[in-house]
Design a protein around this motif. Sequence first.
Motif, PDB file in Angstrom:
ATOM      1  N   THR A   5       0.844  -1.185   0.000  1.00 22.50           N
ATOM      2  CA  THR A   5       0.000   0.000   0.000  1.00 22.50           C
ATOM      3  C   THR A   5       0.884   1.241   0.000  1.00 22.50           C
ATOM      4  O   THR A   5       2.043   1.191   0.430  1.00 22.50           O
ATOM      5  CB  THR A   5      -0.912   0.048   1.235  1.00 22.50           C
ATOM      6  OG1 THR A   5      -0.100   0.155   2.407  1.00 22.50           O
ATOM      7  CG2 THR A   5      -1.827  -1.174   1.322  1.00 22.50           C
ATOM      8  N   LEU A  95      -0.024  -0.778  -4.753  1.00 22.92           N
ATOM      9  CA  LEU A  95      -1.478  -0.867  -4.894  1.00 22.92           C
ATOM     10  C   LEU A  95      -2.068   0.493  -5.264  1.00 22.92           C
ATOM     11  O   LEU A  95      -1.743   1.501  -4.662  1.00 22.92           O
ATOM     12  CB  LEU A  95      -2.116  -1.342  -3.588  1.00 22.92           C
ATOM     13  CG  LEU A  95      -2.054  -2.821  -3.305  1.00 22.92           C
ATOM     14  CD1 LEU A  95      -2.582  -3.118  -1.897  1.00 22.92           C
ATOM     15  CD2 LEU A  95      -2.853  -3.608  -4.322  1.00 22.92           C
ATOM     16  N   SER A 115      -8.064   2.536   1.286  1.00 20.92           N
ATOM     17  CA  SER A 115      -7.181   1.925   2.274  1.00 20.92           C
ATOM     18  C   SER A 115      -7.962   1.000   3.210  1.00 20.92           C
ATOM     19  O   SER A 115      -7.496  -0.092   3.547  1.00 20.92           O
ATOM     20  CB  SER A 115      -6.471   3.024   3.071  1.00 20.92           C
ATOM     21  OG  SER A 115      -5.576   2.470   3.989  1.00 20.92           O
ATOM     22  N   TRP A 118      -8.689  -2.186   1.363  1.00 20.26           N
ATOM     23  CA  TRP A 118      -7.503  -3.048   1.311  1.00 20.26           C
ATOM     24  C   TRP A 118      -7.323  -3.789   2.627  1.00 20.26           C
ATOM     25  O   TRP A 118      -7.016  -4.973   2.638  1.00 20.26           O
ATOM     26  CB  TRP A 118      -6.260  -2.230   1.007  1.00 20.26           C
ATOM     27  CG  TRP A 118      -6.166  -1.725  -0.398  1.00 20.26           C
ATOM     28  CD1 TRP A 118      -6.687  -2.305  -1.524  1.00 20.26           C
ATOM     29  CD2 TRP A 118      -5.508  -0.548  -0.828  1.00 20.26           C
ATOM     30  NE1 TRP A 118      -6.387  -1.555  -2.629  1.00 20.26           N
ATOM     31  CE2 TRP A 118      -5.660  -0.470  -2.242  1.00 20.26           C
ATOM     32  CE3 TRP A 118      -4.807   0.462  -0.181  1.00 20.26           C
ATOM     33  CZ2 TRP A 118      -5.134   0.565  -2.999  1.00 20.26           C
ATOM     34  CZ3 TRP A 118      -4.270   1.492  -0.942  1.00 20.26           C
ATOM     35  CH2 TRP A 118      -4.443   1.539  -2.326  1.00 20.26           C
ATOM     36  N   ARG A 122      -7.537  -8.064   2.848  1.00 23.74           N
ATOM     37  CA  ARG A 122      -6.218  -8.716   2.948  1.00 23.74           C
ATOM     38  C   ARG A 122      -6.189  -9.723   4.052  1.00 23.74           C
ATOM     39  O   ARG A 122      -6.761  -9.775   4.994  1.00 23.74           O
ATOM     40  CB  ARG A 122      -5.122  -7.688   3.166  1.00 23.74           C
ATOM     41  CG  ARG A 122      -5.006  -6.792   1.958  1.00 23.74           C
ATOM     42  CD  ARG A 122      -3.894  -5.876   2.107  1.00 23.74           C
ATOM     43  NE  ARG A 122      -2.985  -6.244   1.020  1.00 23.74           N
ATOM     44  CZ  ARG A 122      -1.755  -5.861   0.927  1.00 23.74           C
ATOM     45  NH1 ARG A 122      -1.224  -5.138   1.835  1.00 23.74           N
ATOM     46  NH2 ARG A 122      -1.015  -6.203  -0.080  1.00 23.74           N
TER      47      ARG A 122
END
Length: 122
Positions: A5, A95, A115, A118, A122
Amino acid sequence: MATITPSRFDEKRDSSDPFVLDIRPTDSFEREHIEGSYNVPVYSDLQRGNEDSFRRRLDEIPGDRPVVVVCKAGIVARKATAILDDEGHESMTLLGGMGAWNGYQKNSLGYKIRSLVWKLTR
């Protein structure tokens, strides 16, 4: 294939000294790029499935540092990351690409939402 990220990349930049490989066209790179990044403008070729132009330039990429690959949105960069992985490089895709990097730099609401997604996936 590894990804990173923008916030994690920013944290690691000083400690791991990654080689930042920007694959976007030269004009896009010249308009904006991550400080210290290196441009190998193979985005269009990789987008069309042509790996040859990128493979011909692999000798420009150091093998002794992790490589973070950047493109517009992080999709085409995954192709470059896969090639680098196949060639033995420690590599990862940023990303969200430059779009996410810009959002991270501006602390935009869009980046905060992205964010969060993500983190949840994950």
